[in-house]
Every structure is written in structure tokens, then in C-alpha cells.
Design a protein around this motif. Structure first.
Motif, PDB file in Angstrom:
ATOM      1  N   UNK A   1      37.695  28.165  33.951  1.00  0.00           N
ATOM      2  CA  UNK A   1      36.523  29.046  33.905  1.00  0.00           C
ATOM      3  C   UNK A   1      36.113  29.550  35.284  1.00  0.00           C
ATOM      4  N   UNK A   2      36.589  28.908  36.334  1.00  0.00           N
ATOM      5  CA  UNK A   2      36.217  29.340  37.691  1.00  0.00           C
ATOM      6  C   UNK A   2      37.220  30.311  38.304  1.00  0.00           C
ATOM      7  N   UNK A   3      38.335  30.566  37.614  1.00  0.00           N
ATOM      8  CA  UNK A   3      39.372  31.444  38.161  1.00  0.00           C
ATOM      9  C   UNK A   3      38.917  32.904  38.181  1.00  0.00           C
ATOM     10  N   UNK A   4      39.404  33.630  39.167  1.00  0.00           N
ATOM     11  CA  UNK A   4      39.128  35.056  39.304  1.00  0.00           C
ATOM     12  C   UNK A   4      40.410  35.753  39.745  1.00  0.00           C
ATOM     13  N   UNK A   5      40.558  37.035  39.370  1.00  0.00           N
ATOM     14  CA  UNK A   5      41.743  37.730  39.836  1.00  0.00           C
ATOM     15  C   UNK A   5      41.986  39.051  39.143  1.00  0.00           C
ATOM     16  N   UNK A   6      43.215  39.561  39.300  1.00  0.00           N
ATOM     17  CA  UNK A   6      43.551  40.890  38.808  1.00  0.00           C
ATOM     18  C   UNK A   6      44.919  40.878  38.136  1.00  0.00           C
ATOM     19  N   UNK A   7      45.048  41.715  37.102  1.00  0.00           N
ATOM     20  CA  UNK A   7      46.323  41.948  36.426  1.00  0.00           C
ATOM     21  C   UNK A   7      46.680  43.414  36.622  1.00  0.00           C
TER      22      UNK A   7
END
Length: 707
Positions: free
Chosen positions: A673-679
Motif C-alpha cells: 500500500x505504500x508503493x508509488x510509481x509509473x507504468x
């Protein structure tokens, strides 16, 4: 109907688990517990605890982070105990099996207040065979018939003999239980294969070593367990033996199939048949040679000698019946196409050429006679061991029983292929896929292989499992395609009255992740132009100080892009094929732990089951929509059948399958739940084609940035 007492027990276990670990409840997890409990608790049963009605199949799609293991365990364990059923939890991968057995279930035992006994179920091949070990150490190994040609090479060398002596010593001292996975070091495959067995070669309870047998000790432990952790392959192996041979009978089980999206393909692989001509000819010759010294034994009962003599004649007849097959296959291969380096010919609609079908009918008779005779001989040898009806030494009878059982198993496999090729394909709905392929046989040699496979798992699962089991839960993060369970339901043969549910993910996708489709001046269908565009774009797209995962649909493009990018980026790349997968993941984590950047270039195996949380993966780049390579004969046969029934294979198979793979690939980004990022999706078809838009709409609700 779920009783109030069971409802309170499940709710209480969930509350206690959360309180004990200071966790907050998750909506998706609560809904999953409730859905499973409602379906399994609503199964109607008679006085003998047999299922008598009601929905008994529960399908739940739950994304990463839901906590699926906790949900299905808390819901199913109390119900299984109440119904006096064994709960069998089956996974597709060893990694998840170990996690559930070593971490998740012990954690539930400790914190939930539930009490249950737990066991791991493995096949015989994971355990030492004392009979084989004894034969090797006593010098009798050479007399045992190998199940497959070239299975046994030269006599074991001094290093192997020293290892086998250690096996015997550690077993005798109680320092080892005979389980391969519990040995103190990695065991070479060739050395292990000599001292293990399978159901075909094992003489079972009649073996003189049965009281000390590691496998049967484990079986007895499993029989007492309320929860058994297995894998899909073991469940299917049990079903192939009629059910109840390895695990409890399906009627006495509630199954949990985790990673259930793999199950249909596992079934297709498990219930396919193949026949290699050269290998089979060599094996038959070996089998004939193994009988000659037995017939030379002077003191043998006349009836038993007659059976061995008949067996030899049947083996010779079967081998000679294969002689006319070779020119037929050679001629057929002249019309084959080159596929992935090997010639391949698929028989359209599963229809075998008449001259091959005629030969198959004759071979069916020859191998059926062999199987029947081996079964009769097995009965004779078993009676000799059980009732003392034969005067031979017990160790001789045990070895002969193992050899004859191995012959029967191998001949049954051959017979299955000939039965398929001799059958009338016009009566098959759906048809069976059948094909001929030229395969590598080692040492630069080629062999001709005939194959037969179901194109859908539906019938097998319906007849062998769903119609028999007390109940089953199928769960995975990717069971729907384009927002529907239709694809999975068709492949898995689920009844129309099965209960389907999608529970919400705990991730806030819109805040945690961005889905980016950059502008490109080429179509991904133009392979060279697309590769050139990737070489140009990746140095600007990738943060050289972060952890990134770039997923390719083909090895050719992966290698071309790797060779084409600037050295400043190439020095950060760990490319699949250069190193083993586990080394790539280890080096990637080490680089990021040291404050450096790292980029993984991977294929399909990196798009699923890879866990790179937090800083280890803040950017997932999907080079191309992951359409399957249209060279698999089973998939080709399925597409052919759908077309023949006025369907559209591209929209009914290719697009839904690619949509699932796309979601699996994008799932590498958010692991907590703390992950962040881009695809980033570098394939403009995702927005320019109607099917692409459907795929995009079925993706998790990331913030979309489409240039």
C-alpha cells in the motif's frame, strides 16, 4: 446455510488475528471471507456428510495486497472441520507453496485462535527410495529396468557412491528424513534420480522397506492432517490415478486453488500424450534385454517363466509393429513448417492422415496387449509377495514387480497416444489437437514426436474434479479478462451456477500509480520501426538512479534494444538470458540497496510472480501488448475450432489473454500500500485500436496520461 456458530467462529478468528497483529481490516479481505463462507457454508449435505446440492464452486478475483491466504484459510478451515473434510490448499508455484506452509498458516495458527493440524504433500520423486538405495549400495542397480531410455548412464562414480553412503548413514542416525528438500545441500539431479522413484516403479506396501519408507511416513502424517498444502500438479496427478491415490478422495476434500489462473493450462499439459519414435524403440530394446537374464534363471516356476516369455514376445511384436511407422512420419515431415527451430506439422481439426491412423489402430492393439499382460503379471507377482504363492526370493519378486509396473506405466502412456490417433476425430467436441514435430534428442540427434492434447481443460475438470469434490475455491489476482469471468469459466469448465466475485484491491491506484502512453510515430506491428523507437525513447524515459523493469514480448526485440541503447544505460541493465533469473533479481536489489540505479530487461517470466516492492521497482515499462506468439499447436487448434463455430478467435482468445497478461505485467508496480510509481506502455495500439481501448478500460484505475 452457514450456521450462526460457524459465522461467529470465523468472525472471531478474524478479529483476533487483526487485534493480535495490530492490523486494520481490509474491505476486500472481509468481502472475500464472507463470500467463501457463504458458498461453502451453503453446500447441502446428507447424513453421511456427502454433498447433495447447492453451489459448491466459489471463484474470487482478489488483487495483490488483499491478503488472500488469510481470507480463504479463516473462511474454509472452520467449515472443513465442521463437515469432516480435508482442506487441500494447492498452489501453482513452489515459492507460494513454501510461503503458505512456512509463514502464512503458522502465523494464522499463532494469532487467530483457530486450531488445526497441517501437513505438506509431495510426490514420491521428492523422497528417497530405500529399495533403490539398497540396490545401488549392494551392486544390484544395473539389473533394474529404467523407465525411459538413457535414464541411467554409467555406474555411479566414487563421488556418487560417497553421497549414497551418506544418505544411508544420516537416515540410520535419524539426522535426515529422506526428503530431498531437507538435505543439507543442493543435490545434483542425475544423482538424485537414481535413488528416487514414482508410483509406476514403487511396489508400495509390498516393499520390504515400507516401514522405514520416507514417502509412506509422510503419507501417514498427511492422512492425519486437517489442512494439506500441495500444488496443482500433485492434485492433477492424484486425479489421473482415479483420486484418493495420493491425497484424500475428492469427495472428502474442499480444495483451495490459489494462482487458479494457471489451472486450465496445467490440466492441458497433464492430460496430453506424446510418443517419441527413436526413444521408444530404444526403450523397448532395453526392456527386451532386461528379460533375458530373468529367463536364464534355472529355478523358476513354470507358470511365471511362461509369463515372462510371453512378455518378451509381446515387446518384440510391439517394436516390430513400429517399423512401418518411420517412413510414414518421414514423409509427413516433408510437408512440415519450421517453427522455433524445429519442423512441425499440425493435423487440421485433429484429423490424422488415414495411413497414420491405420498404423495407430494396429499399434493400439499391440500396446493394449502389452498393458493387459503387464497388469496380469503384476497381479501374479503381488500374490507371490502377499500370499507366498511363488517360490522366488522376496527381493527378486520386489524388483520384478517394480520393473513390470514400470513397463505397464510406459506402455500405458504409449497406448494413450495410439488410442487418440486411432479415434474418430469427427465425434470429438471440442476436437483434440494432434501434431508431429521433429525434436532435439541430445548429442546433435533428432527424434520424431507425435503429440495429442485437449484444447480445453473443461471436460477433464468437470468429470474428474468439479462433479466429485465437496467444494472448491478458485482465487487469483487475474481471473477476469476485459471485465468478465467468461474466458476463465470456459477454460476451466465451471458450472453456470458457480459463484463469482471480484473483491476490491486495497491499493488506491489513482494516487499510487500513473499509467502513461507516450506519443510515438510508429505502430508496434512494424517490428523494426518499433524497436528503433524503443532504442531512442528508453534513455529519456528511464530514471538512471531508480529501479525499473522493462518487459518485452520477444527475446529478439529485447536483445536488439539492449545492443542499441547507449552504453551509459546499457551498463545499468540486467538482461534476461545473460544471467539466471534469481541472480538478476539479487544483483538488482543489491545495486539499489547501495544507492545505485538498476534496470531489468525481462520476458514473460518477469511479468508474473516477481516481487520487487518499493524502491526496487518504481517504473514498469511494457514494450508491447503481450499477444501470444501464434505458434502453439494447442492454441492454433482452439482458434480453428472457434472459427469453425462462427466465432472470432482474435477477440475471444487473443485479446482476452493479452489483457490478462497486461494486468499481470502492470501488477509488478504496486506490491504494498505504500508503493508509488509509473507504468509506461510503448504500444500505441492500446489507444488507436478498439480492442486496445477495451484492454485499457479493464486495467486497474491508475491515473492515465495519454499523449
Amino acid at each position: 446455510m452457514l450456521s450462526d456458530a460457524l459465522k461467529q467462529q470465523i468472525q472471531g478468528a478474524y478479529r483476533q488475528f487483526l487485534d493480535s497483529k495490530s492490523l486494520r481490516p481490509r474491505l476486500g479481505q472481509r468481502l472475500m471471507i464472507a463470500h467463501i463462507a457463504r458458498v461453502l457454508g451453503g453446500i447441502k449435505r446428507n447424513q453421511d456428510h456427502k454433498r447433495s446440492g447447492g453451489d459448491h464452486l466459489c471463484v474470487v478475483e482478489a488483487g495483490t495486497g488483499t491478503g488472500k491466504t488469510l481470507a480463504y484459510a479463516l473462511a474454509a478451515i472452520p467449515i472443513a472441520r465442521e463437515c469432516d473434510k480435508t482442506l487441500v490448499i494447492a498452489t501453482a508455484t513452489v515459492a507460494l507453496q513454501e510461503q503458505i506452509l512456512q509463514r502464512d498458516l503458522p502465523d494464522i495458527l499463532q494469532h487467530s485462535g483457530l486450531s488445526f493440524t497441517l501437513s505438506l504433500s509431495k510426490g514420491r520423486r521428492r523422497y528417497l527410495c530405500l529399495s533403490k538405495l539398497d540396490q545401488i549400495l549392494s551392486g544390484g542397480d544395473a539389473a533394474t529396468l529404467p523407465l525411459y531410455p538413457d535414464e541411467r548412464s554409467a555406474a555411479p562414480d566414487n563421488s556418487a557412491l560417497a553421497l549414497y553412503t551418506r544418505f544411508a548413514d544420516t537416515l540410520a542416525s535419524g539426522q535426515w528424513d529422506g526428503d530431498r528438500d531437507n538435505w543439507d545441500s543442493v543435490l545434483p539431479e542425475e544423482q538424485w534420480q537414481r535413488v528416487t522413484t514414482d508410483h509406476a516403479q514403487c511396489s508400495g506396501r509390498r516393499c520390504s522397506h515400507v516401514k522405514q519408507c520416507s514417502f509412506f511416513k509422510a503419507r501417514e502424517s498427511m492422512a492425519q492432517a486437517e489442512v494439506v498444502v500441495a500444488n496443482h500438479d500433485l492434485v492433477l496427478a492424484d486425479l489421473a490415478l482415479g483420486g484418493g491415490a495420493i491425497l484424500p478422495p475428492p469427495e472428502e476434500c474442499i480444495y483451495i486453488f490459489d494462482e487458479a489462473h494457471h489451472l486450465p493450462d496445467k490440466v492441458i499439459n497433464h492430460f496430453s500424450a506424446n510418443f517419441r519414435l527413436g526413444a521408444s524403440e530404444r526403450w523397448l530394446e532395453q526392456a527386451e534385454r532386461s528379460i533375458a537374464p530373468i529367463l536364464a534363471i534355472p529355478a523358476m516356476q513354470k507358470s511365471l517363466r511362461g509369463q515372462f516369455d510371453s512378455l518378451l514376445n509381446l515387446l518384440v511384436a510391439a517394436r516390430e509393429a513400429l517399423n512401418p511407422l518411420r517412413p510414414i512420419l518421414v514423409e509427413l515431415l516433408e510437408g512440415a513448417v519450421e517453427r522455433q527451430g524445429n519442423k512441425q506439422l499440425r493435423f487440421e481439426e485433429g484429423r490424422v492422415p488415414e495411413r497414420l491412423a491405420e498404423r495407430a489402430r494396429e499399434l493400439r492393439v499391440a500396446f493394449a496387449a502389452l498393458v493387459q499382460h503387464c497388469e496380469a503379471m503384476s497381479d501374479t507377482l503381488q500374490d507371490g509377495l502377499d500370499k507366498g504363492t511363488l517360490e522366488q526370493r522376496r527381493d527378486e519378486l520386489e524388483q520384478w514387480l517394480g520393473d513390470v509396473s514400470a513397463m505397464r506405466f510406459r506402455c500405458q502412456n504409449m497406448l494413450a497416444l495410439w488410442q487418440s490417433y486411432a479415434s474418430d476425430s469427427r465425434t470429438e467436441k471440442p476436437p483434440i489437437a494432434r501434431w508431429l514435430i521433429l525434436v532435439d534428442a541430445g548429442q546433435g540427434l533428432k527424434d520424431m514426436e507425435l503429440n495429442s492434447s485437449p484444447i480445453l481443460a473443461a471436460k477433464t475438470l468437470q468429470s474428474s474434479l468439479w462433479s466429485r469434490c465437496y467444494g472448491a475455491v478458485l482465487t487469483s489476482a487475474t481471473l477476469t479478462a476485459l471485465g468478465s469471468f467468461k474466458r476463465f469459466s470456459m477454460r476451466a469448465g465451471l458450472y453456470e451456477d458457480a459463484s463469482f466475485e471480484v473483491v476490491p484491491s486495497p491499493f488506491n491506484h489513482a494516487d499510487a500509480g500513473q499509467l502513461h502512453v507516450p506519443a510515438m510515430n510508429c505502430d508496434a506491428g512494424d517490428a523494426q520501426a518499433h524497436t528503433d523507437a524503443l532504442i531512442e525513447m528508453l534513455p529519456q524515459l528511464l530514471d538512471k538512479a531508480a529501479g525499473s523493469l522493462v518487459l518485452f514480448a520477444s527475446r529478439k526485440q529485447l536483445n536488439a534494444v539492449y545492443e542499441g541503447v547507449p552504453l551509459s544505460l546499457r551498463s545499468l541493465i540486467l538482461a534476461q538470458g545473460e544471467l539466471p533469473k534469481h541472480d538478476i533479481l539479487r544483483q538488482h536489489r543489491e545495486r539499489l540497496d547501495a544507492g545505485k540505479g538498476s534496470v531489468i530487461f525481462g520476458l514473460a517470466s518477469f511479468a508474473e510472480g516477481v516481487d520487487l516492492p518499493g524502491k526496487y521497482c518504481s517504473h514498469v515499462v511494457i514494450a508491447k501488448i503481450p499477444f501470444a506468439v501464434p505458434e502453439d499447436p494447442v492454441e492454433e487448434a482452439l482458434a480453428e475450432w472457434i472459427s469453425a463455430n462462427n466465432g472470432n478467435p482474435f477477440m475471444e482468445i487473443t485479446v482476452p489473454d493479452a489483457a490478462v497478461r497486461l494486468i499481470q505485467a502492470s501488477g509488478r508496480l504496486l506490491r504494498s500500500e505504500s508503493d508509488r510509481g509509473k507504468i509506461s506502455i510503448l504500444d500505441r495500439r492500446i489507444v488507436t485500436r478498439q480492442y486496445g481501448r477495451k484492454m485499457l478500460d479493464s486495467m486497474p484505475p491508475y491515473q492515465q496520461v495519454i499523449e
